[in-house]
Design an enzyme around this catalytic site. Structure first.
Site, mmCIF file in Angstrom:
data_model
loop_
_atom_site.group_PDB
_atom_site.id
_atom_site.type_symbol
_atom_site.label_atom_id
_atom_site.label_comp_id
_atom_site.label_asym_id
_atom_site.label_seq_id
_atom_site.Cartn_x
_atom_site.Cartn_y
_atom_site.Cartn_z
ATOM 1 N N GLU A 290 65.371 29.193 80.377
ATOM 2 C CA GLU A 290 64.338 29.256 79.349
ATOM 3 C C GLU A 290 62.989 29.735 79.861
ATOM 4 O OE1 GLU A 290 65.798 26.576 80.705
ATOM 5 O OE2 GLU A 290 64.456 24.851 80.838
ATOM 6 N N HIS A 314 69.725 27.381 72.245
ATOM 7 C CA HIS A 314 69.395 26.378 73.269
ATOM 8 C C HIS A 314 68.143 26.784 74.058
ATOM 9 C CE1 HIS A 314 70.424 23.274 76.352
ATOM 10 N NE2 HIS A 314 69.791 24.131 77.135
ATOM 11 N N GLU A 315 68.144 27.999 74.550
ATOM 12 C CA GLU A 315 66.989 28.427 75.368
ATOM 13 C C GLU A 315 65.724 28.519 74.502
ATOM 14 O OE1 GLU A 315 67.711 27.949 78.263
ATOM 15 O OE2 GLU A 315 69.872 28.218 78.171
ATOM 16 N N HIS A 318 64.116 25.170 74.106
ATOM 17 C CA HIS A 318 63.314 24.766 75.268
ATOM 18 C C HIS A 318 61.843 25.198 75.130
ATOM 19 C CE1 HIS A 318 65.891 22.847 78.189
ATOM 20 N NE2 HIS A 318 66.769 23.836 78.202
ATOM 21 N N GLU A 337 66.694 18.380 78.682
ATOM 22 C CA GLU A 337 67.979 18.929 78.220
ATOM 23 C C GLU A 337 68.580 18.195 77.022
ATOM 24 O OE1 GLU A 337 68.921 21.801 79.010
ATOM 25 O OE2 GLU A 337 67.740 22.162 80.823
ATOM 26 N N ASP A 394 69.497 19.097 91.665
ATOM 27 C CA ASP A 394 70.766 19.644 91.199
ATOM 28 C C ASP A 394 71.813 18.564 90.928
ATOM 29 O OD1 ASP A 394 70.452 22.294 90.908
ATOM 30 O OD2 ASP A 394 71.989 22.851 92.386
ATOM 31 N N TYR A 402 72.576 16.356 79.278
ATOM 32 C CA TYR A 402 72.759 17.186 78.081
ATOM 33 C C TYR A 402 73.426 16.394 76.959
ATOM 34 C CZ TYR A 402 71.813 21.364 80.935
ATOM 35 O OH TYR A 402 71.223 22.301 81.739
HETATM 36 N N1 BES Z 1 67.395 24.961 82.035
HETATM 37 C C1 BES Z 1 68.795 25.111 81.986
HETATM 38 C C2 BES Z 1 69.378 25.739 83.211
HETATM 39 C C3 BES Z 1 69.097 24.983 84.491
HETATM 40 C C4 BES Z 1 69.213 23.624 84.551
HETATM 41 C C5 BES Z 1 68.742 25.690 85.617
HETATM 42 C C6 BES Z 1 68.925 22.981 85.737
HETATM 43 C C7 BES Z 1 68.466 25.035 86.793
HETATM 44 C C8 BES Z 1 68.552 23.679 86.853
HETATM 45 C C9 BES Z 1 69.216 25.910 80.769
HETATM 46 O O1 BES Z 1 68.445 25.699 79.645
HETATM 47 C C10 BES Z 1 70.599 25.475 80.395
HETATM 48 O O2 BES Z 1 70.758 24.324 80.075
HETATM 49 N N2 BES Z 1 71.547 26.383 80.444
HETATM 50 C C11 BES Z 1 72.902 26.130 80.039
HETATM 51 C C12 BES Z 1 73.050 26.611 78.632
HETATM 52 C C13 BES Z 1 73.906 25.801 77.736
HETATM 53 C C14 BES Z 1 73.684 24.320 77.760
HETATM 54 C C15 BES Z 1 73.813 26.322 76.312
HETATM 55 C C16 BES Z 1 73.818 26.905 80.953
HETATM 56 O O3 BES Z 1 73.342 27.618 81.807
HETATM 57 O O4 BES Z 1 75.022 26.801 80.816
HETATM 58 ZN ZN ZN Z 2 68.774 23.753 78.856
#
Ligand code: BES
Ligand code: ZN
Length: 619
Positions: A290, A314-315, A318, A337, A394, A402
């Site tokens: 995002e 989703h993005e 954010h 999230e 991480d 989520y």
């Molecule tokens: N912000 C996250 C991606 C992220 C999380 C990067 C933690 C680094 C550390 C992003 O918004 C996300 O949740 N992406 C998901 C999308 C899905 C839930 C629709 C993905 O990448 O799968």
């Molecule tokens: Zn996200």
């Protein structure tokens, strides 16, 4: 004189809980409270960055970014300012334009090194001249072969959670907010874009200027450089992609404007002016990221039928939950999230109705059960509020934040009623706009503004601080999924079945159907289903991924599926997909197969995917 000495390793518990940092804005003093921070060496209560001016050159030949980061700082009579830095080559440091001393502390494997810069109480700006190195984790340098068009190299960054410090020396905590401007020099055949006001065409000289005027957290600073072009979807939305992808991206994301309108109707104005998406090469390690004004997205979301666009919702969501109201620390990640999944599903409901929204929610509900099962020996990991002391953020980036976060908010919505809940959320975003929030502050806020005024009792603390799922959880159901389960049962009970029964199925029904294959299913059953639907050659990335997972689980090798799995893992670096498939190999005692593929695919992965898979495979 420059002195580089090793300073003793100190735990980065350096933001003092509720210590105050006074920032003067004209005649009014503002007090910022910083929460305890585990993942940054910065001491913002002493001196904090406010604005970044970045001046860099992107050198594809040497795969190095070099330049200078100049910060305007809020200096609380400090004698030093501490930045985070990891795997950076620091060349020299200035305070108000004059060379100053600095120290790089001992290396911590996850956090990097504190960069302590000597200043005086009058210092207003600091400049760090630096170069990235070949260990810089945020950057992925791609050869032409690794792009869609195969003619030019590509570079993108990934900052979340604690990787921005690997390409810019910075106070890298989500509690810090800065505005920025940047000058970026790239080869003139390429275009640069950032999480900022962006160009829509290439410049003649390869020099690009950027401005981000709203204060953002450092993990949201982002850069992509490639042979890309822009195509508008509406006045304030559009797509960037390589030439061969631009029309596909434009078609796929044609509802972007409608999504922004739906989001604004739900929870208030979009505060970032522009909402664009860049479709990156397939090694991008996430579905989406995002980055403000410019979401970074995987090309695997382009299915040709707009069936995976909840990722864009989703993005976009954010832009409120995360970018406007930001988790104060990575322990509060669920506030980013969980709210975003809730908001995403509300956007999808507004555009496409309850059926689709509930199917998305149920896919997440099943992910949540699987995640809780996978943590059965570590129940603490199923709490919403995390304790990441000594761990990489991480570690907390799984389905709990989520999908348990979503379930909590949905349960709350159903308990207080949608109207009250929506009014509350709108107010929540407005009240906390451009600031950060801890879980504890959120609990206070919800008690005072939602539960008490409505005389509702709710087990908020149980949801947030206890493992597992409380018994008052909302029950989500879908007739369409029930039907997909029925079709699966009939198929397996060997009744001859008319395959046309699935002709109106959407991607979500296929995913549900495939993910619910029972343990008793045989390779012959797999072959029968594959013969009817050719799933081994599915072009929809989500359907392909769940089918491949089952092929590995059920030891099914027909219809070229093995080769397709290998090709997929070599081409696609999206961590969720790659991890799912390598986990399936591992759980089925097929480590040798996994290693054979990984040997060929690892070089295509961004560091966040590679490090996850290294750990999974015990490398
Ligand atoms: N912000 C996250 C991606 C992220 C999380 C990067 C933690 C680094 C550390 C992003 O918004 C996300 O949740 N992406 C998901 C999308 C899905 C839930 C629709 C993905 O990448 O799968
Ligand atoms: Zn996200």
């Amino acid at each position: 004189m420059i002195k580089i000495k090793k300073v003793a390793l100190f735990t980065p518990l350096l933001f003092v809980l509720f210590s105050s940092c006074k920032t003067e804005s004209k005649d009014q003093k503002q007090v910022v409270n910083y929460a305890e921070e585990l993942h940054s060496y910065a001491q913002p209560n002493k001196s904090v960055i406010k604005h970044l001016n970045l001046d860099i050159t992107v050198n594809f030949e040497d795969q190095v970014i070099d330049g200078v980061a100049t910060y305007t700082i809020d200096n609380n009579k400090a004698s030093e300012i501490i930045l985070d830095s990891k795997f950076l080559d620091i060349v020299k440091v200035e305070a108000d334009g004059k060379i100053t001393e600095y120290e790089l502390g001992e290396v911590n494997e996850q956090l990097g090194q504190p960069l302590t810069i000597h200043i005086t109480e009058d210092t207003k700006t600091i400049s760090v001249y630096y170069k990235t190195t070949n260990k810089t984790e945020a950057l992925q340098w791609l050869s032409p072969q690794q792009t869609a068009d195969k003619t030019h190299p590509f570079l993108f960054t990934q900052g979340q959670a604690i990787l921005t410090r690997t390409w810019i020396p910075i106070q890298d905590s989500p509690q810090i907010r800065i505005t920025y401007d940047a000058t970026v020099r790239v080869p003139k055949e390429l275009m640069a874009v950032m999480s900022a006001e962006n160009p829509k065409t290439k410049t003649a000289d390869g020099v690009y200027s950027f401005k981000m005027e709203q204060p953002i957290s450092p993990y949201l600073i982002a850069l992509a450089v490639g042979d890309i072009e822009y195509k508008a979807v509406s006045e304030r939305t559009g797509v960037y992609a390589e030439k061969s992808m631009i029309d596909k991206a434009h078609y796929e994301f044609s509802d972007m404007e409608k999504m922004v309108v739906a989001a604004e109707n739900l929870y208030g104005d979009y505060d970032w002016d522009q909402f664009d998406v860049i479709v990156l090469p397939p090694s991008f390690p996430f579905g989406g990221m995002e980055n403000p004004r410019l979401t970074f997205a995987t090309p695997t979301v382009i299915a040709g039928d707009r069936s995976l666009t909840s990722l864009i919702a989703h993005e976009l969501a954010h832009s409120w939950s995360g970018n406007l109201v930001t988790n104060a620390t990575w322990n509060d990640f669920w506030l980013n999230e969980g709210f975003t999944v809730y908001f995403e599903i509300r956007i999808m409901e507004a555009l496409y109705g309850k059926d689709r929204a509930n199917m998305i929610a149920l896919i997440g509900r099943q992910d949540l059960d699987d995640e809780i099962e996978s943590f059965k020996n570590e129940p603490n990991r199923t709490k919403l509020k995390l304790d990441l002391k000594g761990k990489n953020p991480d570690d907390g980036m799984n389905s709990i934040a989520y999908d348990k976060g979503y379930l909590f908010l949905r349960t709350l919505e159903e308990t207080v009623g949608r109207d009250k809940f929506d009014a509350f959320l709108k107010d929540y975003f407005k009240t906390h706009a451009f600031s950060t929030i801890t879980t504890e502050k959120f609990i206070d806020y919800i008690n005072t503004n939602l539960l008490e005024p409505n005389k509702v009792t709710f087990n908020t603390e149980e949801w947030i601080y206890q493992p597992g799922i409380p018994s008052n959880q909302a029950i989500i159901s879908s007739d369409k999924f029930a039907n997909a389960e029925k079709v699966l049962k009939q198929f397996l009970s060997n009744d001859t079945i008319d395959a046309s029964i699935t002709k109106d199925w959407t991607t979500l029904e296929w995913v549900h159907f495939i993910r619910n294959f029972p343990d008793t299913m045989t390779t012959e059953d797999m072959a029968r289903i594959d013969k009817a639907f050719d799933l081994s050659n599915a072009t929809n990335s989500h359907i392909a991924m769940v089918w491949y997972e089952q092929a590995i689980n059920k030891d099914y090798h027909g219809n070229n599926v093995d080769q397709n799995i290998e090709d997929f893992l070599i081409r696609v670096g999206r961590r969720w997909y790659v991890n799912t498939l390598f986990k399936a190999f591992k759980n089925n005692d097929k480590i040798d197969e996994a290693l054979a593929i990984y040997e060929k695919s690892r070089g295509n992965y961004h560091s966040v995917t590679a490090s996850t898979i290294d750990e999974l495979l015990g490398l």
